[in-house]
Design a protein around this motif. Structure first.
Motif, PDB file in Angstrom:
ATOM      1  N   LYS A  18       0.853  -1.185   0.000  1.00 59.44           N
ATOM      2  CA  LYS A  18       0.000   0.000   0.000  1.00 59.44           C
ATOM      3  C   LYS A  18       0.883   1.228   0.000  1.00 59.44           C
ATOM      4  O   LYS A  18       1.918   1.263   0.664  1.00 59.44           O
ATOM      5  CB  LYS A  18      -0.916   0.011   1.224  1.00 59.44           C
ATOM      6  CG  LYS A  18      -1.880  -1.144   1.245  1.00 59.44           C
ATOM      7  CD  LYS A  18      -2.740  -1.112   2.474  1.00 59.44           C
ATOM      8  CE  LYS A  18      -3.672  -2.303   2.478  1.00 59.44           C
ATOM      9  NZ  LYS A  18      -4.476  -2.359   3.666  1.00 59.44           N
ATOM     10  N   ASP A  23      -4.615   2.460   3.617  1.00 57.95           N
ATOM     11  CA  ASP A  23      -5.674   1.891   2.790  1.00 57.95           C
ATOM     12  C   ASP A  23      -6.506   3.063   2.267  1.00 57.95           C
ATOM     13  O   ASP A  23      -7.408   3.554   2.934  1.00 57.95           O
ATOM     14  CB  ASP A  23      -6.527   0.938   3.617  1.00 57.95           C
ATOM     15  CG  ASP A  23      -7.592   0.249   2.800  1.00 57.95           C
ATOM     16  OD1 ASP A  23      -7.634   0.461   1.565  1.00 57.95           O
ATOM     17  OD2 ASP A  23      -8.381  -0.506   3.391  1.00 57.95           O
ATOM     18  N   ALA A  26     -10.447   2.860   2.052  1.00 57.48           N
ATOM     19  CA  ALA A  26     -11.117   3.074   3.338  1.00 57.48           C
ATOM     20  C   ALA A  26     -11.059   4.550   3.733  1.00 57.48           C
ATOM     21  O   ALA A  26     -12.036   5.102   4.259  1.00 57.48           O
ATOM     22  CB  ALA A  26     -10.485   2.220   4.426  1.00 57.48           C
ATOM     23  N   ILE A  29     -13.721   6.360   1.772  1.00 53.74           N
ATOM     24  CA  ILE A  29     -15.070   6.102   2.289  1.00 53.74           C
ATOM     25  C   ILE A  29     -15.326   6.914   3.549  1.00 53.74           C
ATOM     26  O   ILE A  29     -16.390   7.524   3.711  1.00 53.74           O
ATOM     27  CB  ILE A  29     -15.261   4.600   2.553  1.00 53.74           C
ATOM     28  CG1 ILE A  29     -15.300   3.844   1.221  1.00 53.74           C
ATOM     29  CG2 ILE A  29     -16.527   4.338   3.356  1.00 53.74           C
ATOM     30  CD1 ILE A  29     -15.258   2.347   1.377  1.00 53.74           C
ATOM     31  N   VAL A  30     -14.361   6.943   4.442  1.00 56.66           N
ATOM     32  CA  VAL A  30     -14.512   7.724   5.676  1.00 56.66           C
ATOM     33  C   VAL A  30     -14.658   9.205   5.355  1.00 56.66           C
ATOM     34  O   VAL A  30     -15.496   9.905   5.941  1.00 56.66           O
ATOM     35  CB  VAL A  30     -13.311   7.484   6.625  1.00 56.66           C
ATOM     36  CG1 VAL A  30     -13.314   8.465   7.774  1.00 56.66           C
ATOM     37  CG2 VAL A  30     -13.341   6.063   7.146  1.00 56.66           C
TER      38      VAL A  30
END
Length: 105
Positions: A18, A23, A26, A29-30
């Motif tokens: 990564k 990530d 994620a 999305i947050v």
């Protein structure tokens, strides 16, 4: 010579590489959920204040001085709607505090 992008890749615990060990899916999305929640809370608060202002006349003159202290009547639906919108804001803030403060769990 070392490739500059290769040094930024970090092997995560699950074996995947990564970028900077983050990530990013994620994180995205947050970010989207937090941004949407913030916008929703601001919209409900603004709508609640606007509904509280229904029925009040503009009481300022052209120079900014107060020309009237008379208040119009606010419809019951506007009052109930205003308090419902403000209750949504209060509930969202209290839920956020519940999630942040570990003693409440």
């Amino acid at each position: 010579m070392i490739d500059s992008t290769a040094t930024a890749l970090v092997v995560a615990a699950d074996g995947s590489e990564k970028f900077l060990g983050v990530d990013w899916a994620a994180f995205g999305i947050v970010f989207v959920v937090a941004f949407g929640a913030a916008v929703a809370i601001v919209v409900f608060f603004a709508l609640g204040l606007r509904l509280l202002a229904v029925g009040s006349d503009d009481d300022t003159g052209a120079d900014g001085s107060i020309v009237s202290t008379a208040r119009g009547s606010r419809p019951l639906g506007a009052t109930v709607g205003a308090f419902a919108c403000l209750a949504v804001c209060v509930a969202a803030v209290l839920y956020g505090l519940y999630l942040i403060i570990p003693q409440f769990h």
